[in-house]
Motif scaffolding. Sequence first.
Motif, PDB file in Angstrom:
ATOM      1  N   GLY A   3       0.820   0.006   6.362  1.00  0.00           N
ATOM      2  CA  GLY A   3       2.135   0.300   6.912  1.00  0.00           C
ATOM      3  C   GLY A   3       3.268   0.000   5.948  1.00  0.00           C
TER       4      GLY A   3
ATOM      5  N   ASP B  24      -1.521  -3.507   4.401  1.00  0.00           N
ATOM      6  CA  ASP B  24      -1.217  -3.725   5.826  1.00  0.00           C
ATOM      7  C   ASP B  24      -1.200  -2.399   6.573  1.00  0.00           C
ATOM      8  OD1 ASP B  24       1.135  -2.682   4.736  1.00  0.00           O
ATOM      9  OD2 ASP B  24       2.382  -3.645   6.251  1.00  0.00           O
TER      10      ASP B  24
ATOM     11  N   GLY C  80       5.523  -2.183   5.728  1.00  0.00           N
ATOM     12  CA  GLY C  80       5.665  -3.498   6.353  1.00  0.00           C
ATOM     13  C   GLY C  80       7.101  -3.964   6.497  1.00  0.00           C
TER      14      GLY C  80
ATOM     15  N   ASP D  69       0.831  -1.208   0.000  1.00  0.00           N
ATOM     16  CA  ASP D  69       0.000   0.000   0.000  1.00  0.00           C
ATOM     17  C   ASP D  69       0.868   1.263   0.000  1.00  0.00           C
ATOM     18  OD1 ASP D  69       0.824  -0.721   2.564  1.00  0.00           O
ATOM     19  OD2 ASP D  69      -1.195  -0.721   3.426  1.00  0.00           O
ATOM     20  N   GLY D  70       2.091   1.161   0.572  1.00  0.00           N
ATOM     21  CA  GLY D  70       3.008   2.304   0.551  1.00  0.00           C
ATOM     22  C   GLY D  70       3.499   2.608  -0.859  1.00  0.00           C
TER      23      GLY D  70
ATOM     24  N   TRP E  76      -1.161  -5.216  -1.611  1.00  0.00           N
ATOM     25  CA  TRP E  76      -1.171  -5.883  -0.304  1.00  0.00           C
ATOM     26  C   TRP E  76      -1.350  -4.810   0.754  1.00  0.00           C
ATOM     27  CZ3 TRP E  76       2.653 -10.531   0.330  1.00  0.00           C
ATOM     28  CH2 TRP E  76       2.572 -11.355  -0.792  1.00  0.00           C
TER      29      TRP E  76
HETATM   30 MG   LIG Z   1       2.411  -1.912   3.318  1.00  0.00          MG
END
Ligand SMILES: [Mg+2]
Length: 549
Positions: free
Chosen positions: A465, A463, A467, A436-437, A461
């Motif tokens: 964050g 999360d 990750g 997502d980043g 994906w």
């Molecule tokens: Mg992420």
Amino acid sequence: MKASELFLRCLEAEGVTHVFGVPGEENADVMISLLDSPIEFITCRHEQGAAFMADLYGRVTGRPGVCLGTLGPGATNLLTGVGSANMDHSPLVVITGQGATTRLHKESHQAMDVVGMFEPVIKWGATVWDARNIPEIVRKAFKLAAAENPGATLIELPEDVAKAEVDDQPIIPGLKIRRPIPDEKTVTAALELIAAARSPLLLLGGGCTRTRVTRQVERLVEATGMYAAMTFHAKGVLSDRHGRSLYAAGLGARDHVIRCFEESDLVIAVGYDMVEWHPDRWNVGLDKQILHIDFTPAEVDGAYRPTVEAVGDIAACLWAINERLDDRHLEKHIPTFAEVRKLLTYEITEEFADDEGFPMKPQRILADLRAELGDDDVVISDIGAHKMWTARHYPAYAPGTCIISNGFCSMGIALPGAIGARLGDPDHHVVALQGDGGFMMNLQDLATAVQYEVPTVNLIWEDSGYGLIAWKQEVGYGRTSHTSFRNPDLVALAEAFGAHAVRVSSATELRPALRAALSITDRPSVIVVPVDYAENMKLTRRLGELLQH
Ligand SMILES: [Mg+2]
Ligand SMILES: Cc1ncc(C[n+]2csc(CCOP(=O)(O)OP(=O)(O)O)c2C)c(N)n1
């Protein structure tokens, strides 16, 4: 003719089909001349995206991709993508505009030393000071970008030079250069090393993907019984279905494959680029012989001291070795290699392949993706925890089908990269697998995919964050600092761009979602899948050591 027209004739002579970029005032003449050229200009939303598109276009076609930006901020925006292509050895030609030559010696609007700024991230770059030099400069830029090891080159075209009148012709590229085969003495020395070794191991690197050495690698492993580990850039060179594949190497010092390196007394490194996985990771006691087979002599490194360096065409070198194998070269393996292959095969294809947990386990996501894609479809991974999982758990069956940036490792490559890859290889599905980043870092070019009807599939994906950084902090410090964020509604966001978008809300929904997205032919899609990164630390605990990158 006008210099900008000659410039385009030269690009056409190089076989350029697409230029990815953002126009600026100072390259207006090139932009206007494009109207009379068969070259398609892809108008991007950020120069970084344009560079990534050109990078991946170059990687899938084997011909330099081309990106264009203006001077100053256009050039600085290109920089990250160019650095990435150069370090991954992807052929790329960068074109930037520049102010008129009459104002470059003084303080002047947007003007700066672009060639100087690019110096650390290109193989070669030049300013066109005189329109009569265009044919030579363009030919040289393409020749050097494509030559082993490939990388980025830069052409800067000042606006007054682009307007000049010139009477000239492109230099037509000559026949493909055949690279030399290492001489007979070197091949003999290589064969002696292999014969003397108890447990030789192949370490295949990115050069093997560029040169397509699969046939010769298969011959070698089948004749000798040797096993092959592949760096991320070499995934699929020996199909992971092949009984002698040890899957990907380079995750971290304690992944199972390292046991094979520990027990090996000869590592045959072919097309290996130590930027990907440093030799101090796999040659800990400096106790191995190394046979270096590459286009160029080995980098000097304390942990990489080849006994023999076979420099030349790597496919031809492997062929020369294969032609002269004899009884002394047979059955070159020890049981550990087979055990590791078995263990990895279990973890990759079985262990959690049907896990119903939600958020989804990385292993299940990748098993589902693998099941929905054909052997020659292309996955491009972004940078993050998902990359580590992709490298380890997405088996590849042909070279160039699982593309992972592993030099510069810039987040944000996958979404635009997939656009370039799909335009370069329209006959195969291209899936951009992202965190997502990374998705939010180059989201803007989703609009480009919509505009040009490029049916890339973006698997996000989620999360909430960064990750991988959280993972590494957790391993190193036992706690995390500033690695989480709040996402907007990613589905609504993607829909606003005009993309097909869906969120997966149970493990069984992913495969149908993938199938639906892959059937779309006229626009990109976005599949958001919540991921369970508790698996990250479980993997670390199992493998016992920090993952690198
Ligand atoms: Mg992420
Ligand atoms: C341009 C850039 N900035 C920062 C980093 C450092 N970095 C590596 S992975 C990562 C986190 C990626 O997060 P995300 O894209 O959400 O993927 P995840 O790790 O969560 O799968 C960061 C910040 C990088 N590699 N590139």
